[in-house]
Design a protein around this motif. Structure first.
Motif, mmCIF file in Angstrom:
data_model
loop_
_atom_site.group_PDB
_atom_site.id
_atom_site.type_symbol
_atom_site.label_atom_id
_atom_site.label_comp_id
_atom_site.label_asym_id
_atom_site.label_seq_id
_atom_site.Cartn_x
_atom_site.Cartn_y
_atom_site.Cartn_z
ATOM 1 N N PHE A 1 -6.621 -1.672 -5.503
ATOM 2 C CA PHE A 1 -5.766 -2.303 -4.302
ATOM 3 C C PHE A 1 -6.453 -2.173 -3.102
ATOM 4 C CE2 PHE A 1 -2.865 -2.649 -1.216
ATOM 5 C CZ PHE A 1 -2.379 -4.346 -1.535
ATOM 6 N N GLY A 2 -7.031 -0.766 -2.728
ATOM 7 C CA GLY A 2 -7.570 -0.564 -1.509
ATOM 8 C C GLY A 2 -8.901 -1.155 -1.226
ATOM 9 N N GLN A 3 -9.597 -1.663 -2.229
ATOM 10 C CA GLN A 3 -10.971 -1.991 -2.233
ATOM 11 C C GLN A 3 -10.846 -3.505 -2.359
ATOM 12 O OE1 GLN A 3 -12.332 0.515 -1.270
ATOM 13 N NE2 GLN A 3 -14.405 -0.435 -2.212
ATOM 14 N N LEU A 4 -9.721 -4.068 -2.668
ATOM 15 C CA LEU A 4 -9.770 -5.799 -2.441
ATOM 16 C C LEU A 4 -8.676 -6.408 -1.754
ATOM 17 C CD1 LEU A 4 -10.096 -6.085 -6.481
ATOM 18 C CD2 LEU A 4 -11.811 -6.101 -4.720
ATOM 19 N N ASP B 1 0.886 -1.074 -0.007
ATOM 20 C CA ASP B 1 -0.136 -0.037 -0.042
ATOM 21 C C ASP B 1 0.884 1.099 0.197
ATOM 22 O OD1 ASP B 1 -2.665 1.164 0.263
ATOM 23 O OD2 ASP B 1 -1.782 1.990 2.335
ATOM 24 N N MET B 2 2.071 1.284 0.907
ATOM 25 C CA MET B 2 2.807 2.369 0.952
ATOM 26 C C MET B 2 3.337 2.772 -0.509
ATOM 27 S SD MET B 2 6.140 2.886 3.167
ATOM 28 C CE MET B 2 6.972 1.606 2.311
ATOM 29 N N LYS B 3 4.003 1.480 -1.058
ATOM 30 C CA LYS B 3 4.631 1.630 -2.404
ATOM 31 C C LYS B 3 3.598 2.126 -3.576
ATOM 32 C CE LYS B 3 8.566 0.340 -1.040
ATOM 33 N NZ LYS B 3 9.891 1.486 -0.997
ATOM 34 N N LEU B 4 2.525 1.627 -3.456
ATOM 35 C CA LEU B 4 1.410 1.996 -4.419
ATOM 36 C C LEU B 4 0.882 3.333 -4.335
ATOM 37 C CD1 LEU B 4 -0.875 -1.275 -4.670
ATOM 38 C CD2 LEU B 4 0.602 -0.106 -6.456
ATOM 39 N N GLN B 5 0.921 3.964 -2.919
ATOM 40 C CA GLN B 5 0.457 5.409 -2.690
ATOM 41 C C GLN B 5 1.864 6.373 -3.100
ATOM 42 O OE1 GLN B 5 0.418 6.241 1.455
ATOM 43 N NE2 GLN B 5 -1.437 7.458 1.124
ATOM 44 N N GLN B 6 3.028 5.676 -3.123
ATOM 45 C CA GLN B 6 4.115 6.609 -3.645
ATOM 46 C C GLN B 6 3.983 6.617 -5.144
ATOM 47 O OE1 GLN B 6 7.447 4.795 -2.011
ATOM 48 N NE2 GLN B 6 7.432 5.759 0.007
ATOM 49 N N GLN B 7 3.643 5.549 -5.800
ATOM 50 C CA GLN B 7 3.668 5.571 -7.388
ATOM 51 C C GLN B 7 2.586 6.307 -7.814
ATOM 52 O OE1 GLN B 7 2.838 1.792 -8.759
ATOM 53 N NE2 GLN B 7 3.270 2.209 -10.928
ATOM 54 N N ALA B 8 1.334 6.241 -7.077
ATOM 55 C CA ALA B 8 0.083 6.813 -7.637
ATOM 56 C C ALA B 8 0.541 8.528 -7.336
ATOM 57 C CB ALA B 8 -1.044 6.682 -6.707
ATOM 58 N N ALA B 9 1.217 8.813 -6.377
ATOM 59 C CA ALA B 9 1.347 10.362 -6.043
ATOM 60 C C ALA B 9 2.441 10.854 -7.116
ATOM 61 C CB ALA B 9 1.786 10.634 -4.789
ATOM 62 N N PHE B 10 3.267 9.966 -7.756
ATOM 63 C CA PHE B 10 4.327 10.211 -8.548
ATOM 64 C C PHE B 10 3.658 10.282 -9.915
ATOM 65 C CE2 PHE B 10 7.662 9.129 -11.850
ATOM 66 C CZ PHE B 10 8.536 10.191 -11.230
ATOM 67 N N THR B 11 2.926 9.319 -10.354
ATOM 68 C CA THR B 11 2.456 9.407 -11.768
ATOM 69 C C THR B 11 0.990 10.104 -11.892
ATOM 70 O OG1 THR B 11 1.454 7.135 -11.230
ATOM 71 C CG2 THR B 11 3.529 6.991 -12.097
ATOM 72 N N LYS B 12 0.458 10.470 -10.795
ATOM 73 C CA LYS B 12 -1.053 10.636 -10.728
ATOM 74 C C LYS B 12 -1.975 10.011 -11.361
ATOM 75 C CE LYS B 12 0.671 14.899 -9.232
ATOM 76 N NZ LYS B 12 1.214 14.784 -8.037
ATOM 77 N N ASN B 13 -1.730 8.647 -11.257
ATOM 78 C CA ASN B 13 -2.914 7.549 -11.554
ATOM 79 C C ASN B 13 -3.023 6.744 -10.376
ATOM 80 O OD1 ASN B 13 -4.200 5.630 -12.752
ATOM 81 N ND2 ASN B 13 -2.791 4.937 -14.265
ATOM 82 N N PHE B 14 -4.520 6.975 -9.899
ATOM 83 C CA PHE B 14 -4.762 6.495 -8.526
ATOM 84 C C PHE B 14 -5.670 5.446 -8.699
ATOM 85 C CE2 PHE B 14 -3.616 11.048 -7.925
ATOM 86 C CZ PHE B 14 -3.157 10.887 -6.882
ATOM 87 N N TYR B 15 -6.009 4.926 -9.976
ATOM 88 C CA TYR B 15 -7.039 3.834 -10.365
ATOM 89 C C TYR B 15 -6.662 2.477 -9.526
ATOM 90 C CZ TYR B 15 -10.538 1.283 -12.465
ATOM 91 O OH TYR B 15 -11.723 0.388 -12.753
ATOM 92 N N PHE B 16 -5.250 2.116 -9.853
ATOM 93 C CA PHE B 16 -4.822 0.953 -9.264
ATOM 94 C C PHE B 16 -4.611 0.861 -7.779
ATOM 95 C CE2 PHE B 16 -1.325 -2.486 -8.223
ATOM 96 C CZ PHE B 16 -2.179 -3.188 -9.043
ATOM 97 N N TYR B 17 -4.292 2.017 -7.332
ATOM 98 C CA TYR B 17 -4.149 2.357 -5.861
ATOM 99 C C TYR B 17 -5.668 2.003 -5.134
ATOM 100 C CZ TYR B 17 -3.588 4.587 -1.368
ATOM 101 O OH TYR B 17 -3.576 4.599 0.102
ATOM 102 N N ILE B 18 -6.500 2.642 -5.665
ATOM 103 C CA ILE B 18 -7.892 2.427 -5.287
ATOM 104 C C ILE B 18 -8.255 1.070 -5.480
ATOM 105 C CG2 ILE B 18 -10.257 3.250 -5.664
ATOM 106 C CD1 ILE B 18 -8.993 5.773 -6.274
#
Length: 130
Positions: A44-47, A25-42
């Motif tokens: 992951f958080g739902q499943l 989750d921490m790694k995906l959150q960092q990646q989402a903040a860097f790329t501005k693509n939050f879909y995969f992070y969301i």
């Protein structure tokens, strides 16, 4: 297998899994903040917490596995728990339709984690053999 040993193994697996998904989750959150693509992070958080419910219901599944017969699905658990939990998990994020419940309830992060664990547990409880 001894019941006490199984409980200890389940506990260790649940806590190990929680540490693992916290790291992911921490790694995906960092990646989402860097790329501005939050879909995969969301998604992951739902499943991510559904396997915790599977692990909690593992003892019943292992008892069923030893029995003869075919697996079947108990509809009362599915209609009462699994389907509503699936609704909570997919409607606000994966299916773009209006919700029956307030969005503050549907998008609350704590409710999502609890619903995922309940979904996994009752999915395991809904299995039976005839």
């Amino acid at each position: 297998m001894n019941g006490k040993i199984l409980v200890i193994m389940q506990s260790a697996t649940v806590f190990g899994y929680l540490i693992f998904i916290s790291w992911i989750d921490m790694k995906l959150q960092q990646q989402a903040a860097f790329t501005k693509n939050f879909y995969f992070y969301i998604i992951f958080g739902q499943l991510a917490y559904i396997p915790v419910g599977f692990l909690i219901g593992l003892q019943k599944f292992l008892r069923l596995w030893k029995k003869e017969g075919r697996f079947k699905w108990k509809k009362r658990y599915g209609v009462g728990f699994v389907v509503p939990c699936a609704y909570f998990l997919v409607v606000p994020y994966l299916l773009p339709v209006d919700s029956l419940f307030p969005y503050s309830m549907m998008t609350h992060p704590t409710i999502s984690a609890v619903v995922q664990v309940v979904f996994g547990y009752y999915f395991m409880m809904s299995l039976d053999k005839d």
